[in-house]
Design a protein around this motif. Structure first.
Motif, PDB file in Angstrom:
ATOM      1  N   GLU A   1       0.838  -1.353  -0.058  1.00 29.51           N
ATOM      2  CA  GLU A   1       0.047   0.054  -0.116  1.00 29.51           C
ATOM      3  C   GLU A   1       0.798   1.313   0.020  1.00 29.51           C
ATOM      4  N   TYR A   2       1.938   1.194   0.692  1.00 30.39           N
ATOM      5  CA  TYR A   2       2.700   2.400   0.816  1.00 30.39           C
ATOM      6  C   TYR A   2       3.801   2.602  -0.091  1.00 30.39           C
ATOM      7  N   MET A   3       4.114   3.352  -0.810  1.00 24.85           N
ATOM      8  CA  MET A   3       5.226   3.795  -1.358  1.00 24.85           C
ATOM      9  C   MET A   3       5.581   5.200  -1.314  1.00 24.85           C
ATOM     10  N   SER A   4       6.907   5.461  -1.713  1.00 28.36           N
ATOM     11  CA  SER A   4       7.644   6.835  -1.274  1.00 28.36           C
ATOM     12  C   SER A   4       9.000   7.059  -1.938  1.00 28.36           C
ATOM     13  N   TRP A   5       9.337   8.188  -2.037  1.00 30.57           N
ATOM     14  CA  TRP A   5      10.390   8.522  -2.689  1.00 30.57           C
ATOM     15  C   TRP A   5      11.373   9.226  -1.871  1.00 30.57           C
ATOM     16  N   TYR A   6      12.740   8.788  -1.725  1.00 28.90           N
ATOM     17  CA  TYR A   6      13.645   9.447  -0.977  1.00 28.90           C
ATOM     18  C   TYR A   6      14.862  10.046  -2.073  1.00 28.90           C
ATOM     19  N   ARG A   7      15.769  11.027  -1.262  1.00 30.40           N
ATOM     20  CA  ARG A   7      16.785  11.437  -2.040  1.00 30.40           C
ATOM     21  C   ARG A   7      18.032  11.230  -1.033  1.00 30.40           C
ATOM     22  N   GLN A   8      19.338  10.669  -1.519  1.00 28.88           N
ATOM     23  CA  GLN A   8      20.429  10.503  -0.896  1.00 28.88           C
ATOM     24  C   GLN A   8      21.340  11.514  -1.419  1.00 28.88           C
ATOM     25  N   ASP A   9      21.880  12.255  -0.421  1.00 22.32           N
ATOM     26  CA  ASP A   9      23.090  13.268  -0.520  1.00 22.32           C
ATOM     27  C   ASP A   9      24.081  13.270   0.449  1.00 22.32           C
ATOM     28  N   PRO A  10      25.238  13.336   0.087  1.00 20.05           N
ATOM     29  CA  PRO A  10      26.518  13.378   0.920  1.00 20.05           C
ATOM     30  C   PRO A  10      26.193  13.892   2.456  1.00 20.05           C
ATOM     31  N   GLY A  11      26.451  13.019   3.308  1.00 19.60           N
ATOM     32  CA  GLY A  11      26.427  13.568   4.535  1.00 19.60           C
ATOM     33  C   GLY A  11      25.018  13.870   5.114  1.00 19.60           C
ATOM     34  N   MET A  12      23.950  13.622   4.334  1.00 19.44           N
ATOM     35  CA  MET A  12      22.626  13.891   4.894  1.00 19.44           C
ATOM     36  C   MET A  12      21.722  12.751   5.077  1.00 19.44           C
ATOM     37  N   GLY A  13      22.229  11.738   5.015  1.00 18.14           N
ATOM     38  CA  GLY A  13      21.304  10.346   5.071  1.00 18.14           C
ATOM     39  C   GLY A  13      20.411  10.341   3.696  1.00 18.14           C
ATOM     40  N   LEU A  14      19.199   9.779   3.878  1.00 15.93           N
ATOM     41  CA  LEU A  14      18.116   9.890   3.228  1.00 15.93           C
ATOM     42  C   LEU A  14      17.016  10.709   3.651  1.00 15.93           C
ATOM     43  N   ARG A  15      16.409  11.561   2.753  1.00 19.36           N
ATOM     44  CA  ARG A  15      15.362  12.416   2.983  1.00 19.36           C
ATOM     45  C   ARG A  15      13.828  12.154   2.160  1.00 19.36           C
ATOM     46  N   LEU A  16      12.925  12.307   2.921  1.00 16.40           N
ATOM     47  CA  LEU A  16      11.677  11.849   2.212  1.00 16.40           C
ATOM     48  C   LEU A  16      11.145  12.942   1.335  1.00 16.40           C
ATOM     49  N   ILE A  17      10.729  12.616  -0.025  1.00 14.66           N
ATOM     50  CA  ILE A  17      10.394  13.639  -0.879  1.00 14.66           C
ATOM     51  C   ILE A  17       8.696  13.736  -1.085  1.00 14.66           C
ATOM     52  N   HIS A  18       8.096  12.661  -1.099  1.00 19.02           N
ATOM     53  CA  HIS A  18       6.852  12.475  -1.316  1.00 19.02           C
ATOM     54  C   HIS A  18       6.563  10.974  -0.792  1.00 19.02           C
ATOM     55  N   TYR A  19       5.345  10.722  -0.513  1.00 23.00           N
ATOM     56  CA  TYR A  19       4.891   9.406  -0.040  1.00 23.00           C
ATOM     57  C   TYR A  19       3.202   9.258  -0.427  1.00 23.00           C
ATOM     58  N   SER A  20       2.880   8.028  -0.834  1.00 22.21           N
ATOM     59  CA  SER A  20       1.616   7.683  -0.934  1.00 22.21           C
ATOM     60  C   SER A  20       1.199   6.284  -0.179  1.00 22.21           C
ATOM     61  N   VAL A  21       0.059   6.464   0.506  1.00 21.67           N
ATOM     62  CA  VAL A  21      -0.660   5.388   1.355  1.00 21.67           C
ATOM     63  C   VAL A  21      -1.582   4.555   0.628  1.00 21.67           C
TER      64      VAL A  21
END
Lengths: 115, 114
Positions: free
Chosen positions: B30-50
């Motif tokens: 059911e859940y899908m999401s997009w993350y971006r990964q940048d150096p020294g930042m870990g992964l950050r959530l862009i958008h998600y869907s339930v």
């Protein structure tokens, strides 16, 4: 909000050395805790997880114990190999609200193991 | 076992161009999401869907659009690429419900905006 703090590294170890990567978290309620591993040029793979206090997750010789009293989930391995060289991410997933739809990640720890 | 499939794996864009990163999963999550990964930042959530027809913003949504017309697919659109969007993008999916449900990741899309 939720947050994860992990040892940033980089960490360089000799083969067969003992590994500890520290991870602490801040969250409301009772989150689930995860360690993901990213090998060079690849995506993220789940390494291990724990869903409640005092649970121990383990996989491929790696272990981590969910310590609610110290809000920690430190990753350990007794004897690292060159093939363990990767970036390791600690993460949490809340059990309620918007945080339950996502993982909150630490910044990652790069491990290099030399022969 | 296909799992979460992302395409393309590598892409170079010029500033101002648009593109879509594709993501598909075959686990009926059911859940899908997009993350971006940048150096020294870990992964950050862009958008998600339930679920199909439902999307919401994450931590860093600016410059990105998403839609969820089916359970299987969750494309990420860059309408006018900027150098700040140079990053590695990961699509992820999971079952809803318990926080212990594993979130599965695709292999990543390396995007460079010049």
């Amino acid at each position: 909000g939720d947050s994860v703090t992990q040892m940033e590294g980089p960490v360089t170890l000799s083969e067969e050395a003992f590994l500890t990567i520290n991870c602490t978290y801040t969250a409301t309620g009772y989150p689930s805790l995860f360690w993901y591993v990213q090998y060079p040029g690849e995506g993220l793979q789940l390494l291990l997880k724990a869903t409640k206090a005092d649970d121990k997750g383990s996989n491929k010789g790696f272990e981590a114990t969910y310590r609610k009293e110290t809000t920690s989930f430190h990753l350990e391995k007794g004897s690292v190999q060159v093939s363990d060289s990767a970036v390791y991410f600690c993460a949490l997933r809340s059990n309620s609200g918007a945080g339950s739809y996502q993982l909150t990640f630490g910044k990652g720890t790069k491990l290099s193991v030399i022969p | 076992n296909a799992g979460v499939t992302q395409t393309p794996k590598f892409q170079v864009l010029k500033t101002g161009q648009s593109m879509t990163l594709q993501c598909a999963q075959d686990m009926n999550h059911e859940y899908m999401s997009w993350y971006r990964q940048d150096p020294g930042m870990g992964l950050r959530l862009i958008h998600y869907s339930v679920g199909a027809g439902i999307t919401d913003q994450g931590e860093v949504p600016n410059g990105y659009n998403v839609s969820r017309s089916t359970t299987e697919d969750f494309p990420l659109r860059l309408l006018s690429a900027a150098p700040s969007q140079t990053s590695v993008y990961f699509c992820a999916s999971s079952y809803k419900g318990q926080s212990g449900n594993t979130i599965y990741f695709g292999e990543g899309s390396w995007l460079t905006v010049v």
